[in-house]
Enzyme design. Structure first.
Site, PDB file in Angstrom:
ATOM      1  N   GLY A  59      49.977  53.740 -10.997  1.00 31.60           N
ATOM      2  CA  GLY A  59      50.995  54.777 -10.865  1.00 31.60           C
ATOM      3  C   GLY A  59      51.777  54.978 -12.154  1.00 31.60           C
ATOM      4  O   GLY A  59      52.096  56.105 -12.535  1.00 31.60           O
ATOM      5  N   THR A  60      52.064  53.887 -12.804  1.00 27.54           N
ATOM      6  CA  THR A  60      52.824  53.963 -14.062  1.00 27.54           C
ATOM      7  C   THR A  60      52.085  54.813 -15.089  1.00 27.54           C
ATOM      8  O   THR A  60      52.683  55.658 -15.763  1.00 27.54           O
ATOM      9  CB  THR A  60      53.063  52.537 -14.604  1.00 27.54           C
ATOM     10  OG1 THR A  60      53.806  51.801 -13.630  1.00 27.54           O
ATOM     11  CG2 THR A  60      53.831  52.568 -15.914  1.00 27.54           C
ATOM     12  N   GLN A  84      55.119  56.615  -3.400  1.00 24.88           N
ATOM     13  CA  GLN A  84      55.568  56.103  -2.091  1.00 24.88           C
ATOM     14  C   GLN A  84      55.271  57.064  -0.944  1.00 24.88           C
ATOM     15  O   GLN A  84      55.437  56.695   0.217  1.00 24.88           O
ATOM     16  CB  GLN A  84      57.072  55.804  -2.123  1.00 24.88           C
ATOM     17  CG  GLN A  84      57.449  54.611  -2.974  1.00 24.88           C
ATOM     18  CD  GLN A  84      56.881  53.287  -2.465  1.00 24.88           C
ATOM     19  OE1 GLN A  84      56.473  53.158  -1.309  1.00 24.88           O
ATOM     20  NE2 GLN A  84      56.838  52.309  -3.338  1.00 24.88           N
ATOM     21  N   THR A 132      35.537  54.206 -19.742  1.00 22.78           N
ATOM     22  CA  THR A 132      34.558  54.055 -18.662  1.00 22.78           C
ATOM     23  C   THR A 132      35.279  53.851 -17.331  1.00 22.78           C
ATOM     24  O   THR A 132      36.232  53.080 -17.236  1.00 22.78           O
ATOM     25  CB  THR A 132      33.619  52.870 -18.951  1.00 22.78           C
ATOM     26  OG1 THR A 132      32.944  53.147 -20.178  1.00 22.78           O
ATOM     27  CG2 THR A 132      32.607  52.675 -17.839  1.00 22.78           C
ATOM     28  N   ASN A 176      61.402  54.603  -3.536  1.00 20.32           N
ATOM     29  CA  ASN A 176      60.804  53.310  -3.191  1.00 20.32           C
ATOM     30  C   ASN A 176      61.815  52.342  -2.590  1.00 20.32           C
ATOM     31  O   ASN A 176      61.456  51.470  -1.814  1.00 20.32           O
ATOM     32  CB  ASN A 176      60.125  52.689  -4.416  1.00 20.32           C
ATOM     33  CG  ASN A 176      60.953  52.780  -5.675  1.00 20.32           C
ATOM     34  OD1 ASN A 176      61.420  53.855  -6.058  1.00 20.32           O
ATOM     35  ND2 ASN A 176      61.156  51.654  -6.324  1.00 20.32           N
ATOM     36  N   CYS A 233      60.577  45.834  -9.624  1.00 23.54           N
ATOM     37  CA  CYS A 233      60.647  45.937 -11.074  1.00 23.54           C
ATOM     38  C   CYS A 233      62.008  45.541 -11.610  1.00 23.54           C
ATOM     39  O   CYS A 233      62.156  45.193 -12.769  1.00 23.54           O
ATOM     40  CB  CYS A 233      60.335  47.361 -11.506  1.00 23.54           C
ATOM     41  SG  CYS A 233      58.915  47.994 -10.649  1.00 23.54           S
ATOM     42  N   SER A 238      49.170  55.820  -6.442  1.00 25.13           N
ATOM     43  CA  SER A 238      48.715  54.495  -6.863  1.00 25.13           C
ATOM     44  C   SER A 238      47.982  53.796  -5.727  1.00 25.13           C
ATOM     45  O   SER A 238      48.463  53.765  -4.589  1.00 25.13           O
ATOM     46  CB  SER A 238      49.922  53.661  -7.302  1.00 25.13           C
ATOM     47  OG  SER A 238      49.515  52.342  -7.591  1.00 25.13           O
ATOM     48  N   GLY A 239      46.823  53.203  -6.034  1.00 28.84           N
ATOM     49  CA  GLY A 239      45.973  52.590  -5.016  1.00 28.84           C
ATOM     50  C   GLY A 239      46.617  51.441  -4.265  1.00 28.84           C
ATOM     51  O   GLY A 239      46.496  51.347  -3.046  1.00 28.84           O
ATOM     52  N   HIS A 240      47.327  50.568  -4.985  1.00 24.61           N
ATOM     53  CA  HIS A 240      47.811  49.347  -4.322  1.00 24.61           C
ATOM     54  C   HIS A 240      48.996  49.587  -3.401  1.00 24.61           C
ATOM     55  O   HIS A 240      49.414  48.678  -2.692  1.00 24.61           O
ATOM     56  CB  HIS A 240      48.113  48.246  -5.346  1.00 24.61           C
ATOM     57  CG  HIS A 240      49.376  48.423  -6.136  1.00 24.61           C
ATOM     58  ND1 HIS A 240      50.540  47.803  -5.780  1.00 24.61           N
ATOM     59  CD2 HIS A 240      49.653  49.141  -7.244  1.00 24.61           C
ATOM     60  CE1 HIS A 240      51.485  48.114  -6.668  1.00 24.61           C
ATOM     61  NE2 HIS A 240      50.969  48.929  -7.558  1.00 24.61           N
TER      62      HIS A 240
HETATM   63  C1  PLP Z   1      55.119  51.341  -7.439  1.00 18.50           C
HETATM   64  C2  PLP Z   1      55.654  52.623  -7.950  1.00 18.50           C
HETATM   65  C3  PLP Z   1      55.252  53.132  -9.194  1.00 18.50           C
HETATM   66  C4  PLP Z   1      54.350  52.357 -10.128  1.00 18.50           C
HETATM   67  O1  PLP Z   1      53.049  52.242  -9.632  1.00 18.50           O
HETATM   68  P1  PLP Z   1      52.097  51.082 -10.233  1.00 18.50           P
HETATM   69  O2  PLP Z   1      50.762  51.391  -9.672  1.00 18.50           O
HETATM   70  O3  PLP Z   1      52.659  49.792  -9.726  1.00 18.50           O
HETATM   71  O4  PLP Z   1      52.160  51.196 -11.705  1.00 18.50           O
HETATM   72  C5  PLP Z   1      55.751  54.343  -9.602  1.00 18.50           C
HETATM   73  N1  PLP Z   1      56.593  55.039  -8.825  1.00 18.50           N
HETATM   74  C6  PLP Z   1      57.004  54.607  -7.613  1.00 18.50           C
HETATM   75  C7  PLP Z   1      57.920  55.445  -6.797  1.00 18.50           C
HETATM   76  C8  PLP Z   1      56.551  53.378  -7.141  1.00 18.50           C
HETATM   77  O5  PLP Z   1      56.973  52.937  -5.967  1.00 18.50           O
END
Ligand code: PLP
Length: 402
Positions: A73-74, A180, A238, A152, A326, A200-202
């Site tokens: 996501g970052t 989120q 890649t 978040n 964070c 973001s996948g996780h």
């Molecule tokens: C977790 C989060 C991110 C960052 O995502 P990562 O995949 O951990 O780099 C960015 N924005 C929000 C709102 C998030 O909750």
């Protein structure tokens, strides 16, 4: 290493769905070809990547060509912001909010040192924006508006489409950090005003190390990672094939479970929240309870420290958070709660519980069982219970000595 914790920190990261792992594994073992290769071995992998891209696009109501994979996501946030500025070098103004994730805020802060001006929109006590303030901030010099879909820390949802209509009139590019929101509430890019959207996948039961940026067809985009022709020249390197396959499956499952998950999580969350509020004196819900993610509750317990609550919860095997992963550990109060203008008495004693589709009734019962005594124990130790002025003074002294 064993894991039988009660995991209520799903806004920090989520468990990878076992079905996701199952589809991903062969691409770490047998099918290791490069999707760009000419041979059949690589071609098979390329085909699987295309299928995964379709799955992700389907969840967003997007076209496959509008998806660019990133590492997280970052990276998505960074890439979107840089791309919007590179595409409009004549414009030097950015609009964002005070409550964004550090992946947006810290980029904006750096850009301020590089000749850009940034407007950080304020929020009210419920964490909501003032759309008049937004409208007044937009000028012909505004290159980019970057605003999160859902917060978040509090789960507060911003009126993204109403914001988007105003942004469109100004001619700026509209990026939304939806990390989120994706997988938690329905999204449809076909009918949206959003130009770029980060996920973001996780955060949606996929693995770490993969994310995506949606870029609406026709929106000018300039990549900031240069190299090969992958991702139609928009993100070189890649492809992270196993993670891309995993994200496709995670998206498919999120879409499949979405409606049921929303109803279930909201019910569990509301029961947790209402019972804690009823059983524990002097606590409040932080954020906009009417416009909120169904899985999140952020509760402020007056006169005690959030970190102390977390340590005691941890003894019972309960994982929660005092804000964003964070910033926790720094002991600084959350920038989100601070922007909401919360009183000191709740600012330091706020806890976030974030649920997911694996959360059970029994787990919520367990939290309801232990929380009242945890708060009571800590308040008994607090020299400032029922003394707002004393608490405030103590906090200020503590901050001054850091
Ligand atoms: C977790 C989060 C991110 C960052 O995502 P990562 O995949 O951990 O780099 C960015 N924005 C929000 C709102 C998030 O909750």
């Amino acid at each position: 290493m064993q894991n039988n914790c009660i995991y209520l920190d799903n806004n920090a990261t989520t468990k990878v769905d076992p079905e996701v792992i199952e589809v991903m594994l062969p691409y770490l073992t047998d099918y290791y070809g490069n999707p760009s290769s000419m041979h059949t071995f690589g071609g098979q992998v390329g085909k699987a990547v295309r299928t995964a891209r379709e799955q992700l696009a389907a969840m967003l109501g997007a076209d496959e060509s509008e998806i660019v994979y990133t590492s997280c996501g970052t990276e998505g946030d960074n890439a979107a912001i840089r791309a919007a500025l590179l595409a409009q070098p004549e414009k030097r103004h950015i609009v964002t909010t005070q409550v964004e994730h550090p992946a947006v805020l810290n980029v904006c802060k750096q850009l301020e040192t590089q000749g850009y001006s940034v407007t950080y929109l304020s929020v009210n006590h419920q964490g909501q924006l003032d759309l008049d303030e937004l409208e007044a901030s937009l000028t012909g010099n505004t290159a980019l508006v970057t605003i999160m879909y859902a917060n978040n820390e509090t789960g507060t949802i911003f009126p993204i489409e109403q914001i988007g209509l105003r942004v469109k009139e100004s001619g700026a590019i509209f990026h939304v950090d939806a990390v989120q929101a994706v997988g938690k509430i329905p999204l449809n890019m076909k009918t949206s005003t959003v130009d770029m959207l980060t996920l973001s996948g996780h955060k949606l039961h996929g693995p770490k190390g993969i994310g995506a940026l949606y870029i609406r067809r026709g929106v000018r985009f300039r990549p900031f990672i240069l190299g090969g022709h992958q991702e139609r020249g928009r993100r070189a390197g890649t492809e992270n094939v196993p993670a891309i396959i995993a994200l496709g499956k995670a998206a498919e499952l999120e879409l499949l479970h979405l409606e049921e998950a929303i109803a279930r999580e909201r019910k569990l969350r509301d029961r947790l929240e209402q019972t804690l509020l009823a059983k524990i004196p002097d606590c409040v819900v932080n954020g906009d309870v009417t416009q909120r993610l169904p899985n999140t509750t952020n509760i402020g317990f007056k006169y005690i420290e959030g970190e102390a609550i977390l340590l005691l919860l941890n003894k019972y095997g309960i994982c929660a958070s005092s804000g964003s992963a964070c910033t926790s550990g720094s002991l600084e109060p959350s920038h989100v709660l601070r922007a909401m203008g919360l009183p000191y008495t709740t600012l330091h004693g706020s806890i976030r519980f974030s649920l997911c589709r694996y959360t059970t009734e029994a787990e919520i019962d367990q939290v309801i069982e232990v929380m009242p005594s945890i708060v009571e124990r800590l308040r008994a130790l607090s020299p400032f219970k029922n003394d707002d002025a004393g608490w405030l003074q103590g906090q200020e002294q503590a901050l001054a000595h850091r």
